[in-house]
Design a protein around this motif. Structure first.
Motif, mmCIF file in Angstrom:
data_model
loop_
_atom_site.group_PDB
_atom_site.id
_atom_site.type_symbol
_atom_site.label_atom_id
_atom_site.label_comp_id
_atom_site.label_asym_id
_atom_site.label_seq_id
_atom_site.Cartn_x
_atom_site.Cartn_y
_atom_site.Cartn_z
ATOM 1 N N ILE A 155 0.970 -1.334 -0.067
ATOM 2 C CA ILE A 155 0.115 -0.094 -0.039
ATOM 3 C C ILE A 155 0.869 1.264 0.128
ATOM 4 O O ILE A 155 0.674 2.193 -0.824
ATOM 5 N N GLY A 156 1.939 1.070 0.841
ATOM 6 C CA GLY A 156 2.832 2.589 0.903
ATOM 7 C C GLY A 156 3.416 2.616 -0.570
ATOM 8 O O GLY A 156 3.747 3.502 -0.738
ATOM 9 N N PHE A 157 3.921 1.535 -0.940
ATOM 10 C CA PHE A 157 4.640 1.735 -2.280
ATOM 11 C C PHE A 157 3.964 2.136 -3.297
ATOM 12 O O PHE A 157 4.165 3.102 -4.399
ATOM 13 N N ALA A 158 2.724 1.724 -3.304
ATOM 14 C CA ALA A 158 1.689 2.146 -4.511
ATOM 15 C C ALA A 158 1.236 3.571 -4.374
ATOM 16 O O ALA A 158 1.019 4.139 -5.400
ATOM 17 N N ARG A 159 1.440 4.088 -3.286
ATOM 18 C CA ARG A 159 0.949 5.595 -3.251
ATOM 19 C C ARG A 159 2.267 6.467 -3.743
ATOM 20 O O ARG A 159 1.968 7.558 -3.831
ATOM 21 N N THR A 160 3.465 5.905 -4.049
ATOM 22 C CA THR A 160 4.464 6.712 -4.497
ATOM 23 C C THR A 160 4.232 7.231 -5.917
ATOM 24 O O THR A 160 5.220 8.138 -6.247
ATOM 25 N N MET A 161 3.687 6.369 -6.512
ATOM 26 C CA MET A 161 3.513 6.812 -8.195
ATOM 27 C C MET A 161 2.091 6.706 -8.640
ATOM 28 O O MET A 161 1.138 6.118 -8.006
ATOM 29 N N LYS A 162 1.884 7.329 -9.635
ATOM 30 C CA LYS A 162 0.618 7.034 -10.625
ATOM 31 C C LYS A 162 0.642 5.785 -11.057
ATOM 32 O O LYS A 162 1.763 5.139 -11.220
ATOM 33 N N THR A 163 -0.365 5.174 -11.234
ATOM 34 C CA THR A 163 -0.637 3.915 -11.930
ATOM 35 C C THR A 163 0.340 3.637 -12.866
ATOM 36 O O THR A 163 1.127 2.630 -13.046
ATOM 37 N N GLY A 164 0.352 4.400 -14.042
ATOM 38 C CA GLY A 164 1.040 4.108 -15.318
ATOM 39 C C GLY A 164 2.355 3.998 -14.875
ATOM 40 O O GLY A 164 3.211 3.013 -15.527
ATOM 41 N N ASP A 165 3.164 4.955 -13.849
ATOM 42 C CA ASP A 165 4.562 4.875 -13.450
ATOM 43 C C ASP A 165 4.554 3.711 -12.812
ATOM 44 O O ASP A 165 5.745 3.246 -12.851
ATOM 45 N N LEU A 166 3.933 3.328 -11.925
ATOM 46 C CA LEU A 166 3.965 2.205 -11.254
ATOM 47 C C LEU A 166 4.319 0.926 -12.056
ATOM 48 O O LEU A 166 5.154 0.102 -11.764
ATOM 49 N N ARG A 168 5.214 0.803 -15.113
ATOM 50 C CA ARG A 168 6.465 0.877 -15.796
ATOM 51 C C ARG A 168 7.576 0.481 -14.817
ATOM 52 O O ARG A 168 8.631 -0.247 -15.117
ATOM 53 N N TYR A 169 7.401 0.887 -13.624
ATOM 54 C CA TYR A 169 8.450 0.784 -12.655
ATOM 55 C C TYR A 169 8.610 -0.680 -12.341
ATOM 56 O O TYR A 169 9.891 -1.472 -12.307
ATOM 57 N N VAL A 170 7.475 -1.224 -11.988
ATOM 58 C CA VAL A 170 7.488 -3.018 -11.993
ATOM 59 C C VAL A 170 8.111 -3.577 -13.067
ATOM 60 O O VAL A 170 8.741 -4.639 -12.957
ATOM 61 N N ARG A 171 7.651 -3.356 -14.230
ATOM 62 C CA ARG A 171 8.433 -3.881 -15.231
ATOM 63 C C ARG A 171 9.655 -3.729 -15.351
ATOM 64 O O ARG A 171 10.393 -4.669 -15.766
ATOM 65 N N MET A 172 10.225 -2.693 -15.065
ATOM 66 C CA MET A 172 11.644 -2.512 -14.995
ATOM 67 C C MET A 172 12.451 -3.709 -14.052
ATOM 68 O O MET A 172 13.280 -4.134 -14.347
ATOM 69 N N LEU A 173 11.743 -3.490 -12.915
ATOM 70 C CA LEU A 173 12.343 -4.603 -11.948
ATOM 71 C C LEU A 173 12.429 -5.937 -12.163
ATOM 72 O O LEU A 173 13.079 -6.728 -11.827
ATOM 73 N N ALA A 174 11.389 -6.374 -13.061
ATOM 74 C CA ALA A 174 11.203 -7.537 -13.611
ATOM 75 C C ALA A 174 12.315 -8.107 -14.633
ATOM 76 O O ALA A 174 12.376 -9.310 -14.916
ATOM 77 N N LEU A 175 13.019 -7.159 -15.310
ATOM 78 C CA LEU A 175 13.689 -7.386 -16.612
ATOM 79 C C LEU A 175 15.014 -8.039 -15.940
ATOM 80 O O LEU A 175 15.722 -7.686 -15.033
ATOM 81 N N PRO A 176 15.495 -8.635 -17.005
ATOM 82 C CA PRO A 176 16.828 -9.197 -16.900
ATOM 83 C C PRO A 176 17.877 -8.023 -16.982
ATOM 84 O O PRO A 176 17.716 -6.906 -17.330
ATOM 85 N N VAL A 177 19.174 -8.241 -16.080
ATOM 86 C CA VAL A 177 19.925 -7.100 -15.932
ATOM 87 C C VAL A 177 20.331 -6.499 -16.980
ATOM 88 O O VAL A 177 20.772 -5.365 -17.229
ATOM 89 N N VAL A 178 20.746 -7.424 -18.049
ATOM 90 C CA VAL A 178 21.141 -7.049 -19.414
ATOM 91 C C VAL A 178 20.377 -6.294 -19.892
ATOM 92 O O VAL A 178 20.867 -5.125 -20.780
ATOM 93 N N ARG A 179 19.209 -6.424 -20.148
ATOM 94 C CA ARG A 179 17.941 -5.722 -20.716
ATOM 95 C C ARG A 179 17.771 -4.282 -19.952
ATOM 96 O O ARG A 179 17.631 -3.184 -20.680
ATOM 97 N N MET A 180 17.654 -4.328 -18.589
ATOM 98 C CA MET A 180 17.300 -3.274 -17.938
ATOM 99 C C MET A 180 18.424 -2.024 -17.992
ATOM 100 O O MET A 180 18.256 -0.872 -18.260
ATOM 101 N N SER A 181 19.941 -2.486 -17.956
ATOM 102 C CA SER A 181 20.845 -1.519 -18.150
ATOM 103 C C SER A 181 20.960 -0.876 -19.685
ATOM 104 O O SER A 181 21.302 0.073 -19.768
ATOM 105 N N ALA A 182 20.420 -2.035 -20.644
ATOM 106 C CA ALA A 182 20.508 -1.447 -22.012
ATOM 107 C C ALA A 182 19.366 -0.467 -22.056
ATOM 108 O O ALA A 182 19.357 0.631 -23.034
ATOM 109 N N GLU A 183 18.212 -0.577 -21.537
ATOM 110 C CA GLU A 183 17.209 0.545 -21.687
ATOM 111 C C GLU A 183 17.602 1.686 -20.882
ATOM 112 O O GLU A 183 16.927 2.553 -21.243
ATOM 113 N N LEU A 184 18.245 1.584 -19.817
ATOM 114 C CA LEU A 184 18.438 2.897 -18.958
ATOM 115 C C LEU A 184 19.712 3.839 -19.673
ATOM 116 O O LEU A 184 19.689 4.945 -19.341
ATOM 117 N N PHE A 185 20.748 3.076 -20.056
ATOM 118 C CA PHE A 185 21.939 3.742 -20.574
ATOM 119 C C PHE A 185 22.431 3.388 -21.817
ATOM 120 O O PHE A 185 22.325 2.338 -22.448
#
Length: 530
Positions: A155-166, A168-185
């Motif tokens: 509940i506390g975590f869900a309140r930190t972002m709008k639904t769409g941003d949340l 996207r954030y959850v999707r980022m956390l689910a990524l393989p680190v190879v893909r995450m790092s490539a998407e970020l940098f």
């Protein structure tokens, strides 16, 4: 001590067990901690392996410890704990010839400027990631480290972002680190910061969810650094022992527990190798591996065939080989930027890291191992004489390979890898000690086969599946018995939350709704395991 009765026995005096003991003692429980080894600490201990050089025998840097809700609540600074931080948190050279390795500085603007000069846009991306981390940090850590299911944390975590941003954030956390790092940098250097930290766990870099550890440790490195206790890892253990004893808990070493006695479906006593029987009024908390609790300590008829079958599928993390060094000077890194980094990730760019992971998965002892390297005197000058360095490197063998011959061969490759990145390293070594998988397990029974995280960190054995389906978390099918170790959620790392969550569960189960809790758990046991 025969026929003594206490409210609770804690089996094991690692950081989780000591945290649990302090929490229960604070609630007024009579708590006894029984530790098999001659000293407390589990995998948080230090010793002088070479005269004048203090080495951390297992874990060394504790970013999760600094932000741990449990350690914060226990106020360990009041019991002597002080943190030391290196000038730079960590670094990662691109390869052995890199003379300008990327490092994370205490000031995020300085880190961002370094990344920007390497690849346009990466500095801005770094600052955006840091700003996002600052926004979500506290609720995210509550969600990550707290008990499962994480109702309040979610509940506390869900309140930190709008639904769409949340989402996207959850999707980022689910990524393989190879893909995450490539998407970020866009640049290799920034990507390696995430990749190197992801390899602190045993999840392959191309596997879903491997990005979580890389993200957390990278952001914590920018946020709080990679701190180490002043005076060695043992100083953290000493603070935990002092904290528990100040609340009334007792810690006894050289006391191996061989069995938990169960009467009427609940824990009634523990039996030690010395022949003592200690009766318990309320609970037994096991800071042990899951296989040890379910397969050795509890009676087979109290566990049941379904759980024993699940335990046959329990997966350990990969074995560790650790090499401790005493140097008569500083590490002669080819890249001057690494001289101030407490932690250095050595030996892998993106593709090399994937090949290294593939070697481990296919049973091949790596020719070119990826290393985690710690410069302890750079971080904490009390560790060795001025101008010298107490340091270590550790890497992994393939799962199931634990023999001394393979470990010694890998240790030699560690030496060669360090020589490639720091020419002249070998000439500065005045002391060297190798800890093989068998050595690690002999010093701490929870480090089975040199596995240091209490079981794999891959998604099939995390969250509500840790350690086994149906009994994720501290509660077990035996009333009054709780798993209080890294084998339970939230898993490995020195933060005490495995013990803290187990203690909170034990306390909750003995409040005024305990009879209802017992009936619900009894029904669940019949459904799942009858």
């Amino acid at each position: 001590m025969t026929n003594e009765t206490v409210d609770a026995v804690v089996i094991g005096a690692g950081p989780n067990g000591l945290t649990a003991a302090a929490a229960l003692a604070d609630a007024g429980w009579d708590v006894l901690v029984l530790e098999e080894q001659p000293e407390p600490g589990g995998a948080v201990r230090s010793a002088e392996l070479h005269p004048g050089y203090l080495a951390d025998l297992f874990s060394a840097f504790y970013p999760l410890g600094v932000v741990s809700p449990a350690f914060r609540e226990l106020d360990l600074s009041a019991h002597g704990l002080r943190w030391a931080r290196s000038p730079k948190a960590f670094g990662h050279p691109l390869g052995p010839d890199d003379e300008d390795a990327v490092v994370v500085s205490p000031d995020p603007e300085e880190t961002a400027a370094d990344l920007e000069r390497r690849c346009a846009g990466d500095g801005r991306a770094w600052l955006e990631l840091v700003e996002q981390w600052r926004h979500v940090r506290d609720p995210f850590l509550d969600l990550l480290l707290g008990p499962f299911p994480p109702v309040r944390g979610s509940i506390g975590f869900a309140r930190t972002m709008k639904t769409g941003d949340l989402l996207r954030y959850v999707r980022m956390l689910a990524l393989p680190v190879v893909r995450m790092s490539a998407e970020l940098f866009g640049g290799r250097s920034a990507r390696l910061l995430l990749l190197g930290n992801a390899m602190h766990a045993d999840t392959p870099p191309e596997a879903p969810g491997s990005g979580v550890m890389g993200y957390i440790l990278t952001m914590l490195g920018q946020d709080v650094g990679f701190p180490a206790p002043v005076g060695g890892a043992g100083a953290l253990t000493a603070a935990l022992v002092s904290r528990g004893e100040s609340a009334g808990a007792r810690v006894l070493c050289n006391r191996r527990v061989d069995a938990v006695e169960v009467s009427g479906g609940r824990a009634s006593a523990v039996h030690t190798a010395d022949g003592d029987r200690i009766a318990v009024r309320r609970a037994v908390l096991a800071d042990t591996s899951a296989p040890a609790l379910y397969g050795r300590l509890l009676p087979a008829d109290a566990v049941g065939p379904r759980i024993r079958d699940d335990l046959r599928r329990f997966e350990w993390d990969t074995p560790v080989v650790k090499v401790n060094y005493a140097l008569d000077g500083k590490v002669p890194w080819r890249s001057p930027s690494l001289r101030g980094a407490g932690t250095v990730h050595v030996g892998a760019d993106t593709n090399t890291m994937i090949r290294w992971s593939a070697d481990l998965a296919t049973g091949v002892v790596p020719e070119s191992p990826f290393l985690l390297f710690g410069q302890m005197t750079t971080t904490d000058p009390t560790r060795s004489p001025e101008g010298t360095e107490s340091c270590w490197a550790y890497t992994h063998l393939p799962r199931g390979v634990t023999d001394d011959v393979s470990a010694d061969h890998l240790a030699e490759r560690v030496d060669a890898q360090l020589e490639a990145y720091a020419p002249g390293f070998g000439a500065r070594v005045v002391g060297r000690a190798v800890q093989r998988p068998g050595d690690l397990e002999a010093a701490d029974a929870n480090l089975v086969g040199g596995a240091v995280n209490g079981g794999t960190a891959q998604v099939h054995q995390q969250l509500f599946l840790r350690p086994i389906p149906g009994f994720g978390g501290p509660r077990t099918p035996v009333e009054g018995v709780y798993l209080a170790s890294a084998a339970a959620h939230p898993g490995g790392g020195v933060h005490g939350m495995g013990g803290w969550n187990a203690a909170q569960a034990a306390l909750a189960d003995h409040r005024r709704f305990a009879p209802i809790t017992r009936r619900v758990r009894g029904t669940a046991r019949r459904i799942l395991f009858s």
